[in-house]
Design a protein around this motif. Structure first.
Motif, PDB file in Angstrom:
ATOM      1  N   ASN A   1       0.855  -1.191   0.000  1.00  0.00           N
ATOM      2  CA  ASN A   1       0.000   0.000   0.000  1.00  0.00           C
ATOM      3  C   ASN A   1       0.890   1.241   0.000  1.00  0.00           C
ATOM      4  O   ASN A   1       1.537   1.549   1.002  1.00  0.00           O
ATOM      5  N   THR A   2       0.927   1.929  -1.117  1.00  0.00           N
ATOM      6  CA  THR A   2       1.834   3.061  -1.262  1.00  0.00           C
ATOM      7  C   THR A   2       1.130   4.408  -1.074  1.00  0.00           C
ATOM      8  O   THR A   2       1.406   5.141  -0.136  1.00  0.00           O
ATOM      9  N   ARG A   3       0.176   4.723  -1.960  1.00  0.00           N
ATOM     10  CA  ARG A   3      -0.452   6.049  -1.946  1.00  0.00           C
ATOM     11  C   ARG A   3      -1.933   6.013  -1.594  1.00  0.00           C
ATOM     12  O   ARG A   3      -2.670   6.937  -1.897  1.00  0.00           O
ATOM     13  N   MET A   4      -2.383   4.953  -0.957  1.00  0.00           N
ATOM     14  CA  MET A   4      -3.781   4.870  -0.539  1.00  0.00           C
ATOM     15  C   MET A   4      -4.089   5.925   0.517  1.00  0.00           C
ATOM     16  O   MET A   4      -3.321   6.124   1.451  1.00  0.00           O
ATOM     17  N   THR A   5      -5.233   6.574   0.370  1.00  0.00           N
ATOM     18  CA  THR A   5      -5.723   7.445   1.432  1.00  0.00           C
ATOM     19  C   THR A   5      -6.407   6.592   2.489  1.00  0.00           C
ATOM     20  O   THR A   5      -6.642   5.401   2.296  1.00  0.00           O
ATOM     21  N   GLN A   6      -6.768   7.212   3.592  1.00  0.00           N
ATOM     22  CA  GLN A   6      -7.474   6.479   4.636  1.00  0.00           C
ATOM     23  C   GLN A   6      -8.761   5.862   4.094  1.00  0.00           C
ATOM     24  O   GLN A   6      -9.120   4.727   4.422  1.00  0.00           O
ATOM     25  N   ALA A   7      -9.457   6.606   3.227  1.00  0.00           N
ATOM     26  CA  ALA A   7     -10.717   6.111   2.663  1.00  0.00           C
ATOM     27  C   ALA A   7     -10.508   4.934   1.720  1.00  0.00           C
ATOM     28  O   ALA A   7     -11.414   4.120   1.527  1.00  0.00           O
ATOM     29  N   ASP A   8      -9.319   4.845   1.105  1.00  0.00           N
ATOM     30  CA  ASP A   8      -9.034   3.764   0.162  1.00  0.00           C
ATOM     31  C   ASP A   8      -8.731   2.441   0.850  1.00  0.00           C
ATOM     32  O   ASP A   8      -8.853   1.374   0.241  1.00  0.00           O
ATOM     33  N   LEU A   9      -8.308   2.486   2.109  1.00  0.00           N
ATOM     34  CA  LEU A   9      -7.850   1.274   2.780  1.00  0.00           C
ATOM     35  C   LEU A   9      -8.980   0.250   2.874  1.00  0.00           C
ATOM     36  O   LEU A   9     -10.114   0.599   3.221  1.00  0.00           O
ATOM     37  N   PRO A  10      -8.673  -1.017   2.579  1.00  0.00           N
ATOM     38  CA  PRO A  10      -9.736  -2.034   2.528  1.00  0.00           C
ATOM     39  C   PRO A  10     -10.317  -2.394   3.885  1.00  0.00           C
ATOM     40  O   PRO A  10     -11.485  -2.771   3.987  1.00  0.00           O
ATOM     41  N   VAL A  11      -9.517  -2.307   4.946  1.00  0.00           N
ATOM     42  CA  VAL A  11      -9.970  -2.634   6.297  1.00  0.00           C
ATOM     43  C   VAL A  11      -9.346  -1.665   7.285  1.00  0.00           C
ATOM     44  O   VAL A  11      -8.342  -1.002   6.989  1.00  0.00           O
ATOM     45  N   ALA A  12      -9.938  -1.605   8.465  1.00  0.00           N
ATOM     46  CA  ALA A  12      -9.458  -0.661   9.484  1.00  0.00           C
ATOM     47  C   ALA A  12      -8.074  -1.020  10.000  1.00  0.00           C
ATOM     48  O   ALA A  12      -7.384  -0.167  10.568  1.00  0.00           O
ATOM     49  N   THR A  13      -7.655  -2.283   9.813  1.00  0.00           N
ATOM     50  CA  THR A  13      -6.360  -2.733  10.320  1.00  0.00           C
ATOM     51  C   THR A  13      -5.250  -2.589   9.276  1.00  0.00           C
ATOM     52  O   THR A  13      -4.165  -3.140   9.457  1.00  0.00           O
ATOM     53  N   ALA A  14      -5.534  -1.858   8.191  1.00  0.00           N
ATOM     54  CA  ALA A  14      -4.525  -1.628   7.141  1.00  0.00           C
ATOM     55  C   ALA A  14      -3.972  -0.213   7.242  1.00  0.00           C
ATOM     56  O   ALA A  14      -4.548   0.666   7.892  1.00  0.00           O
ATOM     57  N   THR A  15      -2.841  -0.005   6.579  1.00  0.00           N
ATOM     58  CA  THR A  15      -2.256   1.324   6.491  1.00  0.00           C
ATOM     59  C   THR A  15      -1.551   1.463   5.151  1.00  0.00           C
ATOM     60  O   THR A  15      -1.524   0.532   4.338  1.00  0.00           O
ATOM     61  N   SER A  16      -0.993   2.624   4.897  1.00  0.00           N
ATOM     62  CA  SER A  16      -0.218   2.870   3.678  1.00  0.00           C
ATOM     63  C   SER A  16       0.867   3.887   3.997  1.00  0.00           C
ATOM     64  O   SER A  16       0.814   4.574   5.024  1.00  0.00           O
ATOM     65  N   PHE A  17       1.823   3.993   3.098  1.00  0.00           N
ATOM     66  CA  PHE A  17       2.850   5.019   3.285  1.00  0.00           C
ATOM     67  C   PHE A  17       2.212   6.406   3.311  1.00  0.00           C
ATOM     68  O   PHE A  17       2.599   7.268   4.098  1.00  0.00           O
ATOM     69  N   ALA A  18       1.214   6.642   2.459  1.00  0.00           N
ATOM     70  CA  ALA A  18       0.567   7.956   2.405  1.00  0.00           C
ATOM     71  C   ALA A  18      -0.147   8.275   3.705  1.00  0.00           C
ATOM     72  O   ALA A  18      -0.078   9.400   4.212  1.00  0.00           O
ATOM     73  N   VAL A  19      -0.849   7.276   4.267  1.00  0.00           N
ATOM     74  CA  VAL A  19      -1.544   7.487   5.535  1.00  0.00           C
ATOM     75  C   VAL A  19      -0.547   7.806   6.647  1.00  0.00           C
ATOM     76  O   VAL A  19      -0.837   8.581   7.557  1.00  0.00           O
ATOM     77  N   LEU A  20       0.641   7.226   6.534  1.00  0.00           N
ATOM     78  CA  LEU A  20       1.697   7.511   7.513  1.00  0.00           C
ATOM     79  C   LEU A  20       2.357   8.866   7.275  1.00  0.00           C
ATOM     80  O   LEU A  20       3.211   9.291   8.053  1.00  0.00           O
ATOM     81  N   GLY A  21       1.960   9.525   6.183  1.00  0.00           N
ATOM     82  CA  GLY A  21       2.544  10.818   5.847  1.00  0.00           C
ATOM     83  C   GLY A  21       3.884  10.718   5.156  1.00  0.00           C
ATOM     84  O   GLY A  21       4.675  11.668   5.183  1.00  0.00           O
ATOM     85  N   LEU A  22       4.121   9.566   4.492  1.00  0.00           N
ATOM     86  CA  LEU A  22       5.418   9.308   3.873  1.00  0.00           C
ATOM     87  C   LEU A  22       5.292   9.100   2.374  1.00  0.00           C
ATOM     88  O   LEU A  22       4.284   8.581   1.888  1.00  0.00           O
ATOM     89  N   GLU A  23       6.328   9.478   1.664  1.00  0.00           N
ATOM     90  CA  GLU A  23       6.436   9.223   0.223  1.00  0.00           C
ATOM     91  C   GLU A  23       7.419   8.075   0.040  1.00  0.00           C
ATOM     92  O   GLU A  23       8.589   8.176   0.422  1.00  0.00           O
TER      93      GLU A  23
END
Length: 264
Positions: free
Chosen positions: A151-173
């Protein structure tokens, strides 16, 4: 010589073939079919990747769809013909450890921590950023295709489940090229070590590498087993076959396959 891949020069320096497609259903399905049709065209560490995968697949035959450009789907073929069959169960764990190392390198100085959830989910601060699926190639027992979805550039709304994250959600490129190159290098190193030891995960250092990264160990877990039953207890260790040993009271149960939830 490596085949140059625009945008992925570091990866192309590690891999003999980096093939990028604009979109596909599943990089794993495509690469399994390609290797089955002509293994010689896809040597060890060859890569097929996209940032627009429409029908991704995971463990337990789960499927998902991600918005285009928000995740890196990468499949790599590894040649394991010399590896004893009983030791091939370590391949997914090695892949998970390799990706955990690659993700960790992207997090240096951020305060975020990557870890491995047995057998091969990569977590950042306890939430999933990458899943991995290894598949044998029909008719080519020496070849295994390992797919990873990051998961690279997914926003919070894009995440498939609440237990997922992405670099973008972490504020990282994320530097996708460096991430992939680091992953391929670590994957090859650990597979080579396992092969050189005759498939002995402990002697090769593979068991120690996986245990050092595995945040499941020492956690209270609930495991959904393939037969529909469940197991709860403390994840104590990983045995020489790569199984998670769960302790409940005085009973130790080795788990070869199952869906693990960290209770705490």
């Amino acid at each position: 010589m490596p085949i140059p891949a625009q945008g992925y020069p570091l990866s192309a320096a590690v891999s003999p073939r980096v093939h990028i497609v604009e979109t596909t259903g599943s990089t794993n399905a495509d690469l399994v079919a390609a290797v089955a049709a002509g293994a010689g065209d896809w040597p060890h560490l060859s890569v097929l990747l996209t940032t627009d995968q429409r029908s991704g697949r995971g463990r337990l035959d789960r499927s998902w769809t991600t918005p285009a450009g928000t995740a890196l789907a990468v499949s790599v073929v590894v040649e394991v013909g010399e590896l004893p069959t009983p030791s091939r169960g370590w391949i997914p764990l090695i892949a998970g450890a390799a990706m955990t190392r690659a993700v960790s390198a992207q997090l240096l100085g951020t305060g975020n921590m990557a870890g491995l959830k047995w057998p091969n989910d990569v977590l950042v601060d306890g939430t999933k950023i990458c899943g991995i699926l290894a598949e044998a190639v029909p008719g080519h027992p020496e070849s295994v295709v390992i797919g990873a979805g990051v998961n690279t550039r997914m926003t919070q709304a894009d995440l498939p489940v609440a237990t997922a994250t992405s670099f973008a959600v972490l504020g990282l490129e994320v530097d996708e090229d460096r991430l992939l190159a680091d992953y391929l290098r670590a994957l090859d190193e650990q597979l080579t070590a396992l092969d050189a030891s005759g498939g002995d995960a402990a002697a090769s250092g593979v068991l120690g590498e996986v245990e050092a990264l595995c945040t499941t160990l020492g956690s209270d877990v609930r495991v959904a087993l393939p037969d529909g039953s469940s197991l709860t207890g403390r994840a104590q260790r990983i045995d020489p076959a790569g199984r998670l040993v769960v302790v409940s009271g005085d009973i130790e149960t080795p788990v070869a396959a199952g869906d693990v939830v960290h209770v705490r």
